[in-house]
Design a protein around this motif. Structure first.
Motif, PDB file in Angstrom:
ATOM      1  N   THR A  51      -9.531 -13.464  36.023  1.00  0.00           N
ATOM      2  CA  THR A  51     -10.251 -14.299  36.976  1.00  0.00           C
ATOM      3  C   THR A  51      -9.208 -15.046  37.783  1.00  0.00           C
ATOM      4  O   THR A  51      -8.198 -15.505  37.228  1.00  0.00           O
ATOM      5  N   VAL A  52      -9.432 -15.179  39.074  1.00  0.00           N
ATOM      6  CA  VAL A  52      -8.519 -15.926  39.942  1.00  0.00           C
ATOM      7  C   VAL A  52      -9.251 -17.134  40.494  1.00  0.00           C
ATOM      8  O   VAL A  52     -10.395 -17.037  40.956  1.00  0.00           O
ATOM      9  N   LEU A  53      -8.574 -18.266  40.435  1.00  0.00           N
ATOM     10  CA  LEU A  53      -9.032 -19.487  41.089  1.00  0.00           C
ATOM     11  C   LEU A  53      -8.160 -19.701  42.319  1.00  0.00           C
ATOM     12  O   LEU A  53      -6.939 -19.497  42.262  1.00  0.00           O
ATOM     13  N   LEU A  54      -8.764 -20.098  43.413  1.00  0.00           N
ATOM     14  CA  LEU A  54      -8.024 -20.415  44.632  1.00  0.00           C
ATOM     15  C   LEU A  54      -8.185 -21.887  44.956  1.00  0.00           C
ATOM     16  O   LEU A  54      -9.273 -22.447  44.790  1.00  0.00           O
ATOM     17  N   ALA A  55      -7.105 -22.504  45.421  1.00  0.00           N
ATOM     18  CA  ALA A  55      -7.163 -23.880  45.932  1.00  0.00           C
ATOM     19  C   ALA A  55      -7.269 -23.784  47.445  1.00  0.00           C
ATOM     20  O   ALA A  55      -6.453 -23.121  48.088  1.00  0.00           O
ATOM     21  N   ARG A  56      -8.275 -24.424  47.989  1.00  0.00           N
ATOM     22  CA  ARG A  56      -8.484 -24.390  49.437  1.00  0.00           C
ATOM     23  C   ARG A  56      -8.583 -25.816  49.978  1.00  0.00           C
ATOM     24  O   ARG A  56      -9.161 -26.689  49.345  1.00  0.00           O
ATOM     25  N   GLU A  57      -8.035 -25.956  51.143  1.00  0.00           N
ATOM     26  CA  GLU A  57      -8.216 -27.185  51.914  1.00  0.00           C
ATOM     27  C   GLU A  57      -8.735 -26.732  53.266  1.00  0.00           C
ATOM     28  O   GLU A  57      -7.985 -26.173  54.075  1.00  0.00           O
ATOM     29  N   GLY A  58     -10.022 -26.885  53.468  1.00  0.00           N
ATOM     30  CA  GLY A  58     -10.655 -26.285  54.642  1.00  0.00           C
ATOM     31  C   GLY A  58     -10.560 -24.778  54.523  1.00  0.00           C
ATOM     32  O   GLY A  58     -10.899 -24.201  53.496  1.00  0.00           O
ATOM     33  N   ASP A  59     -10.047 -24.133  55.551  1.00  0.00           N
ATOM     34  CA  ASP A  59      -9.892 -22.675  55.540  1.00  0.00           C
ATOM     35  C   ASP A  59      -8.547 -22.232  54.996  1.00  0.00           C
ATOM     36  O   ASP A  59      -8.299 -21.035  54.857  1.00  0.00           O
ATOM     37  N   GLU A  60      -7.666 -23.168  54.689  1.00  0.00           N
ATOM     38  CA  GLU A  60      -6.315 -22.836  54.228  1.00  0.00           C
ATOM     39  C   GLU A  60      -6.278 -22.672  52.710  1.00  0.00           C
ATOM     40  O   GLU A  60      -6.744 -23.537  51.967  1.00  0.00           O
ATOM     41  N   VAL A  61      -5.709 -21.555  52.249  1.00  0.00           N
ATOM     42  CA  VAL A  61      -5.525 -21.336  50.813  1.00  0.00           C
ATOM     43  C   VAL A  61      -4.164 -21.903  50.430  1.00  0.00           C
ATOM     44  O   VAL A  61      -3.139 -21.529  50.988  1.00  0.00           O
ATOM     45  N   LEU A  62      -4.164 -22.835  49.468  1.00  0.00           N
ATOM     46  CA  LEU A  62      -2.951 -23.538  49.061  1.00  0.00           C
ATOM     47  C   LEU A  62      -2.260 -22.894  47.870  1.00  0.00           C
ATOM     48  O   LEU A  62      -1.081 -23.131  47.634  1.00  0.00           O
ATOM     49  N   GLY A  63      -2.998 -22.109  47.081  1.00  0.00           N
ATOM     50  CA  GLY A  63      -2.412 -21.495  45.898  1.00  0.00           C
ATOM     51  C   GLY A  63      -3.469 -20.830  45.057  1.00  0.00           C
ATOM     52  O   GLY A  63      -4.648 -20.785  45.419  1.00  0.00           O
ATOM     53  N   MET A  64      -3.004 -20.309  43.917  1.00  0.00           N
ATOM     54  CA  MET A  64      -3.913 -19.608  43.019  1.00  0.00           C
ATOM     55  C   MET A  64      -3.513 -19.802  41.564  1.00  0.00           C
ATOM     56  O   MET A  64      -2.362 -20.096  41.259  1.00  0.00           O
ATOM     57  N   ALA A  65      -4.482 -19.623  40.708  1.00  0.00           N
ATOM     58  CA  ALA A  65      -4.255 -19.552  39.268  1.00  0.00           C
ATOM     59  C   ALA A  65      -5.019 -18.333  38.771  1.00  0.00           C
ATOM     60  O   ALA A  65      -6.146 -18.081  39.199  1.00  0.00           O
ATOM     61  N   SER A  66      -4.377 -17.560  37.908  1.00  0.00           N
ATOM     62  CA  SER A  66      -4.985 -16.358  37.360  1.00  0.00           C
ATOM     63  C   SER A  66      -5.039 -16.494  35.843  1.00  0.00           C
ATOM     64  O   SER A  66      -4.045 -16.878  35.225  1.00  0.00           O
ATOM     65  N   TYR A  67      -6.192 -16.179  35.266  1.00  0.00           N
ATOM     66  CA  TYR A  67      -6.314 -16.285  33.817  1.00  0.00           C
ATOM     67  C   TYR A  67      -7.169 -15.171  33.246  1.00  0.00           C
ATOM     68  O   TYR A  67      -7.939 -14.529  33.939  1.00  0.00           O
ATOM     69  N   SER A  68      -6.993 -14.970  31.947  1.00  0.00           N
ATOM     70  CA  SER A  68      -7.806 -14.040  31.166  1.00  0.00           C
ATOM     71  C   SER A  68      -8.210 -14.736  29.886  1.00  0.00           C
ATOM     72  O   SER A  68      -7.555 -15.680  29.446  1.00  0.00           O
ATOM     73  N   LEU A  69      -9.247 -14.230  29.274  1.00  0.00           N
ATOM     74  CA  LEU A  69      -9.653 -14.735  27.969  1.00  0.00           C
ATOM     75  C   LEU A  69      -9.031 -13.853  26.902  1.00  0.00           C
ATOM     76  O   LEU A  69      -8.998 -12.624  27.058  1.00  0.00           O
ATOM     77  N   LEU A  70      -8.533 -14.466  25.845  1.00  0.00           N
ATOM     78  CA  LEU A  70      -7.910 -13.727  24.747  1.00  0.00           C
ATOM     79  C   LEU A  70      -8.699 -13.964  23.462  1.00  0.00           C
ATOM     80  O   LEU A  70      -9.120 -15.085  23.169  1.00  0.00           O
ATOM     81  N   THR A  78     -11.672 -18.051  20.751  1.00  0.00           N
ATOM     82  CA  THR A  78     -11.179 -17.467  21.994  1.00  0.00           C
ATOM     83  C   THR A  78     -10.323 -18.491  22.720  1.00  0.00           C
ATOM     84  O   THR A  78     -10.598 -19.687  22.662  1.00  0.00           O
ATOM     85  N   SER A  79      -9.278 -18.006  23.408  1.00  0.00           N
ATOM     86  CA  SER A  79      -8.455 -18.916  24.218  1.00  0.00           C
ATOM     87  C   SER A  79      -8.436 -18.431  25.658  1.00  0.00           C
ATOM     88  O   SER A  79      -8.670 -17.255  25.945  1.00  0.00           O
ATOM     89  N   LEU A  80      -8.177 -19.348  26.557  1.00  0.00           N
ATOM     90  CA  LEU A  80      -7.958 -19.007  27.953  1.00  0.00           C
ATOM     91  C   LEU A  80      -6.456 -18.915  28.137  1.00  0.00           C
ATOM     92  O   LEU A  80      -5.733 -19.850  27.804  1.00  0.00           O
ATOM     93  N   TYR A  81      -5.989 -17.769  28.650  1.00  0.00           N
ATOM     94  CA  TYR A  81      -4.560 -17.566  28.852  1.00  0.00           C
ATOM     95  C   TYR A  81      -4.253 -17.612  30.345  1.00  0.00           C
ATOM     96  O   TYR A  81      -4.718 -16.760  31.114  1.00  0.00           O
ATOM     97  N   LEU A  82      -3.507 -18.615  30.742  1.00  0.00           N
ATOM     98  CA  LEU A  82      -3.077 -18.780  32.123  1.00  0.00           C
ATOM     99  C   LEU A  82      -1.894 -17.858  32.369  1.00  0.00           C
ATOM    100  O   LEU A  82      -0.832 -18.035  31.775  1.00  0.00           O
ATOM    101  N   LYS A  83      -2.073 -16.856  33.219  1.00  0.00           N
ATOM    102  CA  LYS A  83      -1.003 -15.903  33.507  1.00  0.00           C
ATOM    103  C   LYS A  83      -0.137 -16.374  34.664  1.00  0.00           C
ATOM    104  O   LYS A  83       1.063 -16.225  34.650  1.00  0.00           O
ATOM    105  N   GLU A  84      -0.759 -16.951  35.677  1.00  0.00           N
ATOM    106  CA  GLU A  84      -0.004 -17.346  36.861  1.00  0.00           C
ATOM    107  C   GLU A  84      -0.607 -18.589  37.476  1.00  0.00           C
ATOM    108  O   GLU A  84      -1.826 -18.689  37.604  1.00  0.00           O
ATOM    109  N   LEU A  85       0.242 -19.540  37.804  1.00  0.00           N
ATOM    110  CA  LEU A  85      -0.164 -20.713  38.570  1.00  0.00           C
ATOM    111  C   LEU A  85       0.854 -20.831  39.696  1.00  0.00           C
ATOM    112  O   LEU A  85       2.047 -20.936  39.434  1.00  0.00           O
ATOM    113  N   PHE A  86       0.378 -20.764  40.932  1.00  0.00           N
ATOM    114  CA  PHE A  86       1.276 -20.776  42.084  1.00  0.00           C
ATOM    115  C   PHE A  86       0.679 -21.632  43.179  1.00  0.00           C
ATOM    116  O   PHE A  86      -0.489 -21.471  43.537  1.00  0.00           O
TER     117      PHE A  86
END
Length: 149
Positions: A51-70, A78-86
């Motif tokens: 699953t990817v989360l996006l940070a937005r400010e108006g129409d601008e994408v500021l970054g993303m976080a990607s996670y999976s459940l393990l 079950t745990s949530l595993y954060l693969k990428e935060l940018f």
């Protein structure tokens, strides 16, 4: 303006592709966007890998976080595993990473996870400093392995 953290949808595949290129460049690789069909399959197929989360400010994408459940995490939990935060450079030190971490905790709780876990590169002092300030402590009881790329 307000920063919103929301789940990426299939219409965001192009933006996620560009972000993946930026992440690769951040870690010293080439800034080449990710393959959009692979992204679409990984995120929006019948069996999504992440699953990817996006940070937005108006129409601008500021970054993303990607996670999976393990599973299993501990026992049958079950745990949530954060693969990428940018966070894109122009948006850093504005609290966006903290908003991601808060949303990840909410996502974990909603999914019945007992914890959020992640790794960070030793060669990324800003990330290590952020996680320490966030209150997370490194765990020395695991060794990271990889086969393949």
């Amino acid at each position: 303006m307000t920063v919103l953290i929301e789940r990426a949808t299939e219409t965001d595949v192009g933006e996620v592709s560009v972000l993946l290129g930026e992440i690769e460049a951040y870690y010293g690789g080439d800034n080449v966007p990710g393959d959009m069909e692979q992204i679409r399959s990984a995120l929006f197929s019948g069996q999504p890998a992440a699953t990817v989360l996006l940070a937005r400010e108006g129409d601008e994408v500021l970054g993303m976080a990607s996670y999976s459940l393990l599973w299993p995490a501990a026992g049958a939990e079950t745990s949530l595993y954060l693969k990428e935060l940018f966070v894109r450079e122009a948006a850093r030190r504005r609290g966006v990473a903290g908003l991601f971490m808060a949303r990840l905790r909410e996502e974990a709780e909603a999914a019945g996870c007992t914890r959020v876990e992640w790794t960070a590169d030793q060669s990324n002092p800003p990330a290590l400093k952020f996680y320490a300030a966030y209150g997370a402590e490194p765990r020395g009881d695991k060794v990271f392995y990889r086969i393949g790329k």
